[in-house]
Scaffold this motif. Structure first.
Motif: not given
Length: 304
Positions: A227-230, A241-246, A272-276, A284-289
């Motif tokens: 599970s990720i949160v953007v 920002n993207i946050s994840s339990p892993e 957690e990471m921050m993307i400029e 619309v974009y696709i974010v892949k973790a």
């Protein structure tokens, strides 16, 4: 299951990677001290590939031929999404030529031959991977006159070692996860090593034998098990920002047409990471973790 299949096929159609992920390429380059040298070759396809007909040639000092650089015919098989390691094969020290470290040789699937051979590179040699008569990847640049006197390619234009930091001498270089295929046409007018490679310190071998790549790996490529949160999403703050339990290994952002916009690597513990996004066009974009054990999660992002 239906939802999973739809997400897989939708994303596969968006990035359209299958046209690129169809041939071997060089995934790691180890230019260590002495004769501690190695190359890693990656198979981005969903099938094992026999190495019959494949060979590696070294173009000494960026020469236009491999006459002085040596040739190694490869043997064996590379598993689907597997890596194959070639290490310098010198096992004894001779005058002016030390043995390759046993620890590095132990990581190899195949040891190189006697001098001159491809893994006697020293920073200004181009390496070419062939499949029979076809070039499937080039590291460096063949026929580069600057390498006659320069010791390495560097990270600042004109990338010939005259300015900037040397990258191909006394470094390990690892192919970026976003690279899906090899370089099949000699770079012109110069070889910019920073475009497709990450630079690591000298004598780094820890990653040999495995490689992270964004090529699809079938039904498990997108399992959405993490599970990720953007946030913010939509974003108009020049970042998200993207946050994840892993721990997050890599974050990639694609346009809706499948063009890779950015690939950012995380640390081994970073959750957690921050993307400029300041250079992103609205849309619309696709974010892949990407995570450990080939786990992948995909979400949509709106940039306003």
């Amino acid at each position: 299951m239906k939802k999973l299949l739809l997400s897989v096929f939708a994303f596969a159609s968006i990035i359209n990677a299958s046209a690129q992920c169809n041939e071997l390429f060089i995934s790691e380059y180890v230019e260590g001290t002495g004769n501690d040298k190695a190359l890693e070759i990656y198979n981005p396809t969903n099938s094992a590939i026999s190495l019959t007909g494949y060979r590696v040639e070294r173009f000494s000092n960026g020469a236009s031929t491999s006459t002085l650089g040596g040739v190694l015919n490869l043997t064996g098989t590379i598993a689907a999404h597997g890596a194959f390691v070639i290490a310098n094969g010198q096992t004894t020290t001779t005058t002016g030529s030390p043995a390759c470290s046993p620890a590095l040789q132990a990581l190899a699937n195949q040891l190189d031959g006697v001098y001159p051979a491809p893994t006697y590179m020293n920073g200004n040699d181009a390496i070419v991977l062939y499949n029979n008569t076809s070039i499937v990847d080039i590291f460096g640049m063949t026929g580069d006159a600057a390498m006659t006197t320069s010791q390495a390619w560097s990270d600042v234009f004109p990338y010939d070692g005259s300015v900037g930091t040397w990258w191909t001498k006394d470094h390990t270089l690892r192919r970026k996860a976003s690279v899906l295929q090899g370089v099949t046409v000699n770079p012109s007018p110069e070889f910019n090593v920073t475009l497709e490679w990450d630079s690591l310190s000298v004598n780094t071998w820890s990653g040999l034998g495995t490689h992270t790549c964004s090529c699809p790996t079938g039904i498990n490529e997108i399992d959405n098990s993490v599970s990720i949160v953007v946030y913010p999403n939509p974003t108009n703050d020049n970042h998200f920002n993207i946050s994840s339990p892993e721990a997050i290994k890599v974050v990639e952002v694609y346009t809706i047409l499948g063009e890779l916009v950015i690939s950012q690597t995380g640390s081994k513990t970073e959750k957690e990471m921050m993307i400029e996004t300041s250079k992103f066009a609205k849309g619309v974009y696709i974010v892949k973790a990407l995570f450990e054990n080939n786990k992948t999660t995909v979400v949509k992002l709106s940039v306003q």
